[in-house]
Design a protein around this motif. Structure first.
Motif, short mmCIF file in Angstrom:
data_model
loop_
_atom_site.label_atom_id
_atom_site.label_comp_id
_atom_site.label_asym_id
_atom_site.label_seq_id
_atom_site.Cartn_x
_atom_site.Cartn_y
_atom_site.Cartn_z
N GLY A 32 0.82 -1.51 0.28
CA GLY A 32 -0.33 0.22 -0.10
C GLY A 32 0.52 1.60 0.92
N SER A 43 0.52 -6.36 -1.88
CA SER A 43 -0.64 -4.81 -1.87
C SER A 43 -1.70 -6.66 -2.12
N TYR A 47 -4.66 -7.57 0.51
CA TYR A 47 -6.08 -7.83 0.03
C TYR A 47 -6.95 -9.75 0.00
N ARG A 50 -7.30 -10.80 3.16
CA ARG A 50 -8.39 -9.78 4.25
C ARG A 50 -9.79 -11.19 2.83
N GLU A 51 -9.48 -11.20 2.05
CA GLU A 51 -10.35 -11.33 1.63
C GLU A 51 -10.83 -13.18 2.21
N THR A 62 -13.42 -5.41 3.66
CA THR A 62 -12.55 -3.99 3.77
C THR A 62 -12.31 -3.81 5.17
N GLY A 222 -0.36 5.19 4.08
CA GLY A 222 -0.26 5.63 3.14
C GLY A 222 -1.23 6.08 2.34
N ILE A 223 -2.07 7.11 2.48
CA ILE A 223 -3.61 7.92 2.63
C ILE A 223 -3.01 8.77 2.86
N GLU A 233 -11.01 5.49 7.84
CA GLU A 233 -12.41 4.41 6.86
C GLU A 233 -11.63 2.93 7.23
N TYR A 234 -12.01 1.89 7.48
CA TYR A 234 -11.47 0.76 7.37
C TYR A 234 -11.15 0.18 5.90
N PRO A 235 -9.84 -0.63 6.40
CA PRO A 235 -8.98 -1.10 7.43
C PRO A 235 -7.57 -0.33 8.03
N THR A 236 -7.51 0.92 7.22
CA THR A 236 -6.31 2.21 7.26
C THR A 236 -6.81 2.24 9.00
#
Lengths: 373, 80
Positions: A32, A43, A47, A50-51, A62, A222-223, A233-236
């Motif tokens: 990320g 990433s 991801y 996570r899925e 998410t 990262g954002i 926002e999740y997960p960040t």
């Protein structure tokens, strides 16, 4: 060597997990934090993990947030949702990863007691509700007795009373079925290196919709780099700093395997070994056994003592004289030892895996017989 | 200014990097030819990732984002 310490960490790790970690070390950058191929590979793995976790627990991908372990996940959930004006219901079977964050909040705490076999008296939950009760926090499976709490029943009570339900799944993830939505779980905290068969340094929390946790740790995301606060926002929101993507590659491989192959067969094998062990040692008068091992749902854990012998000495003798790995002491769960009266003696915990054999169980039974006074 | 052939692209920005990778997964399934790029400075002051694709795909990509419930910040056309 015979390894009966799987409640501490599962061993050995599957070859495909080891290979996934090695491949990640050889091929990925940081998750990320950029758009070149090395970082994109990281990433994509994270991801995918996570899925896979979301599929296993019927959670939202998410809202799967990774941490280093279940302790960090529980600290994040408890300290991010509970404050000193709240009342929380928990149990005496809890690990310090639940108890210490709860003590730290300064909240009013009620501890549901256990019966003689170590089963938590869930019937008492509703009687202990107060006007400011905010949450129920408990472990699905005791790390000391292996006893299982019916979390679907507790989740229903939480939903009826509008309470957060925080579940410590350290001993149950990858062993027992967990469905966040069906069980009304607000936050599910898990570790990656036990029943999920991954490597250490992985864990996380799955957060239900409408549950907004105040972050415990803030930092690189990262954002939104110019914002003074952690993104909402999740997960960040709960993942400040670089994730352990190398180990998450291993967890991704193991959880993908569990999703494809199921884990009921693994559970049946290890709980059957626990029952074979129990059915032999329960015949020995000098042995005290703690827990409801023969109940329909029980983790593959059997904790015992030999007469009044120090549990640490028994565990040491088992390893030094017979090469058998067990765990002695309080197992970071002080209240259950107070309830059983074993605060000084501790217990010797045998925790079985589907990778153990019946022959190994027979060997440990013979070893125990040789240690009898 | 670095030397690079420029053209107008469709850019999708997101709240989280997870959403960017949801987009990448969805785009692969749909056969879109775009890719993840660093967020251009023109539309964000922070770091982060964005999806870049052919501008002609705007309607298809908007539908894909909506169908897959992928949370995004904005869809813009930019010359890069």
């Amino acid at each position: 060597m015979i390894y009966f310490d799987n409640a501490a960490t599962s061993f050995p790790k599957p070859d495909f997990v080891k290979q996934a970690v090695i491949d990640a070390i050889d091929s990925i950058g940081s998750d990320g934090r950029g758009a070149h191929e090395m970082t994109l590979r990281a990433s994509r793995i994270v991801y995918s993990c996570r899925e896979n976790i979301a599929k296993l627990f019927n959670a939202e991908p998410t809202r799967v947030c990774f941490t280093l372990n279940a302790t960090m996940a529980l600290n994040t959930a408890i300290l991010g949702l509970i404050n000193q004006n709240d009342h929380v219901i928990t149990t005496v079977q809890e690990h310090n990863s639940v108890l210490r964050p709860l003590y730290k909040t300064g909240a009013d705490l009620t501890f549901l007691p256990i019966d003689g076999k170590g089963n938590t008296k869930i019937d008492m939950l509703c009687k202990n509700l107060k006007s400011n009760t905010k949450a129920v926090v408990l472990s699905h499976v005791s790390n000391v007795t292996g006893n299982v709490i019916d979390i679907e029943r507790v989740g229903k009570l939480c939903k009826e009373n509008n309470l957060y339900f925080i579940v410590d799944a350290a001993q149950s993830a990858g062993v027992f079925d967990i469905d966040m939505k069906k069980m009304n779980i607000s936050v599910l905290c898990f570790t990656g290196h036990k029943g999920l068969l991954g490597v250490q340094g992985t864990g996380g929390l799955c957060v239900a919709k409408e549950v907004e946790i105040n972050p415990l740790v803030v930092g690189g995301s990262g954002i939104h780099s110019f914002s003074h606060t952690q993104p909402d926002e999740y997960p960040t929101r709960l993942e400040a700093g670089t994730l352990n993507a190398h180990s998450l590659a291993g967890l991704n491989a193991s959880v993908s395997w569990l999703n494809e192959n199921g884990f009921a067969g693994l559970r049946e094998k290890e709980t059957n070994l626990a029952k074979i062990f129990y059915s032999e040692i329960c015949k020995i008068p000098e042995i005290k056994i703690y827990g409801d091992v023969l109940s329909k749902n029980h983790g593959a854990i059997v904790s015992i003592n030999i007469a009044n012998e120090d549990a640490g000495m028994v565990s040491d003798a088992l390893y030094q004289d017979f090469g058998i790995c067990t765990r002695a002491g309080a197992h970071c769960a002080p209240l259950i030892h107070k309830a059983f009266g074993t605060t000084k003696q501790g217990m010797v915990r045998f925790s079985f895996s589907h990778q153990n054999t019946e022959d190994e169980v027979r060997q440990v039974i013979e070893a125990i017989k040789q240690l009898l006074p | 200014m670095i030397k690079r052939n420029k053209k107008e692209w469709l850019i999708v920005t997101f709240h989280t990097t997870v959403a960017a990778f949801q987009m990448e997964r969805a785009a692969k399934d749909m056969g879109f030819g775009g890719r993840i790029i660093p967020v251009p400075r023109e539309i964000s002051a922070g770091c982060g990732l964005a999806w870049r694709d052919e501008k002609e795909k705007q309607a298809e990509i908007k539908k894909c984002l909506d169908d897959k419930c992928i949370e995004y910040e904005q869809l813009v056309l930019l010359t890069l």
